[in-house]
Design an enzyme around this catalytic site. Sequence first.
Site, short mmCIF file in Angstrom:
data_model
loop_
_atom_site.label_atom_id
_atom_site.label_comp_id
_atom_site.label_asym_id
_atom_site.label_seq_id
_atom_site.Cartn_x
_atom_site.Cartn_y
_atom_site.Cartn_z
N HIS A 267 0.87 -1.20 0.00
CA HIS A 267 0.00 0.00 0.00
C HIS A 267 0.90 1.24 0.00
O HIS A 267 1.75 1.36 -0.86
CB HIS A 267 -0.93 -0.09 1.21
CG HIS A 267 -2.06 0.90 1.28
ND1 HIS A 267 -2.40 1.74 0.26
CD2 HIS A 267 -2.91 1.19 2.30
CE1 HIS A 267 -3.42 2.50 0.63
NE2 HIS A 267 -3.75 2.20 1.87
N HIS A 308 -2.07 -2.21 -9.60
CA HIS A 308 -3.08 -1.58 -8.72
C HIS A 308 -4.33 -2.45 -8.72
O HIS A 308 -4.68 -3.05 -9.73
CB HIS A 308 -3.42 -0.16 -9.23
CG HIS A 308 -4.08 0.70 -8.21
ND1 HIS A 308 -5.42 0.62 -7.95
CD2 HIS A 308 -3.57 1.60 -7.35
CE1 HIS A 308 -5.72 1.48 -6.99
NE2 HIS A 308 -4.63 2.08 -6.60
N ASP A 366 2.79 5.53 -6.41
CA ASP A 366 4.03 5.45 -5.63
C ASP A 366 5.28 5.35 -6.48
O ASP A 366 6.39 5.35 -5.94
CB ASP A 366 3.95 4.22 -4.70
CG ASP A 366 2.92 4.42 -3.61
OD1 ASP A 366 2.07 3.53 -3.42
OD2 ASP A 366 2.95 5.49 -2.97
#
Length: 432
Positions: A267, A308, A366
């Site tokens: 995450h 994702h 990210d």
Amino acid sequence: MSDKKAYLDCDSCEERIELDVLSGTVGPDAVDITQLYGGAGLFTYDPGFLSTASCGSAITYIDGDEGILRYRGYPIEQLAAKSSFLEVSYLLMYGELPNEDQLSTFTNKIMHHTMINEALLRFFEGFHCDAHPMAMMVGVVGSLSAFYHDSIDMQDEAHRELAAYRLLAKMPTIAAAAYKHNVGERVMYPRNNLSYVGNFLQMMFGLPCEDYAVDPLAERAVDLLFILHADHEQNASTSSVRLVGSSGANPFACIAAGVASLWGPAHGGANEAVLKMLEEIGDASQIDKYIDKAKDKDDPFRLMGFGHRVYKNYDPRAKIIREVCLQVLEKLADSNNPLFELAHRLEERALHDEYFLERGLYPNVDYYSGIIYRALGIPESMFTVMFAIARTAGWVSHWMEMLKDPKHRIGRPRQLYVGADQRDYVPMEERT
Ligand code: SDX
């Protein structure tokens, strides 16, 4: 609600089951199974909630196939270009863009809750100097409930709003204090005359022995990154906040649960993991080796910052962050930054590989953010902390929305039991 129906013919049931189908403003319809167990004695089974809507929400909409992300209906691309993190925080919390007075009042309230109790500052002395700042965040954020007894009546909307303001205001102060503990410097107190991000930067990099001038480039880049990280529907950490909050737990404990969940490398911890991955890969000559490792089911290595649960196309945030990354590096006269070059080459290589394309694995939020943070002098251990500061806006918004929802009740999932059937206790002497 809609008048659409779904029907279930099931060997476990004597008759066909009719279920309501719910339609939202946009996005997939949802089969209402709230009465399925009571009416037909059936559970649904969906580990990881790939096909399960846990609630109705008006805050954020994502279309993973089209790469769409909207906060309260506004496209992330427009908010990134025109808004600010505090304006976006107001939008997420209240559902509408603030007018000038509303934004000024909101900003003033937030910027006058930035201090934390002096006793709370002493908590940091109890941590080892190399404690991970996310570990300190989890501990200190949860401890806020020991100090603010005047804002933990969940039935009182004023209490909920005050707690949300306190959390938004104090996360940067707690984050910067954790960083100062790591580097062995004295904590810098908030400067309420600065912007939200400017204040954070001075608490991070300011020194008591000299004046600190906020770098406008860093201020704008971090504010933009905070906008992009502010909310993302029912992700793992937001769902954690909702589930903890559903029991009536105080808001500080709820946000501490969100921080804890966000820390996971699958995450929000991925931004730190991306930098470690790029450093492990080293240079472009090793890219093919690591692409093969990522595809090898027997190898635990994954391409961090890729893939994702929802986006099976480009994460719209990744596109914006990559552009910001380029701008920041150019302005820092570092446009040939080796890490950015390597990340870009790795992205190019992966996006020409069937394994990634057929699974819809693209860069996510990210992938590039850590490169910007590092270019701004923020250490890897603080990358997920940056994410947590920003996501506090989303966490408190979902927490407030849930508590205002008349349908909300304590979250209590069921299970498919696969353990032993009933059996009798075995005396010790009969055990093998
Ligand atoms: C965030 O939910 C959110 O909204 C989160 C977030 C937010 O704003 O809150 O967007 C923030 O958490 C972004 C994600 C950051 N995490 C990473 O970058 C870590 C690397 N990514 C993976 O761990 C993974 O892609 C997940 C966790 C993000 C998604 O996992 P899923 O949806 O459970 O997908 P999966 O593990 O079932 O993967 C499907 C397939 C598998 O292969 P097959 O079994 O089909 O052969 O894709 C493969 C996986 O092995 N796969 C990868 C991969 N990610 C998935 N293979 C190599 N590298 C990867 N990164």
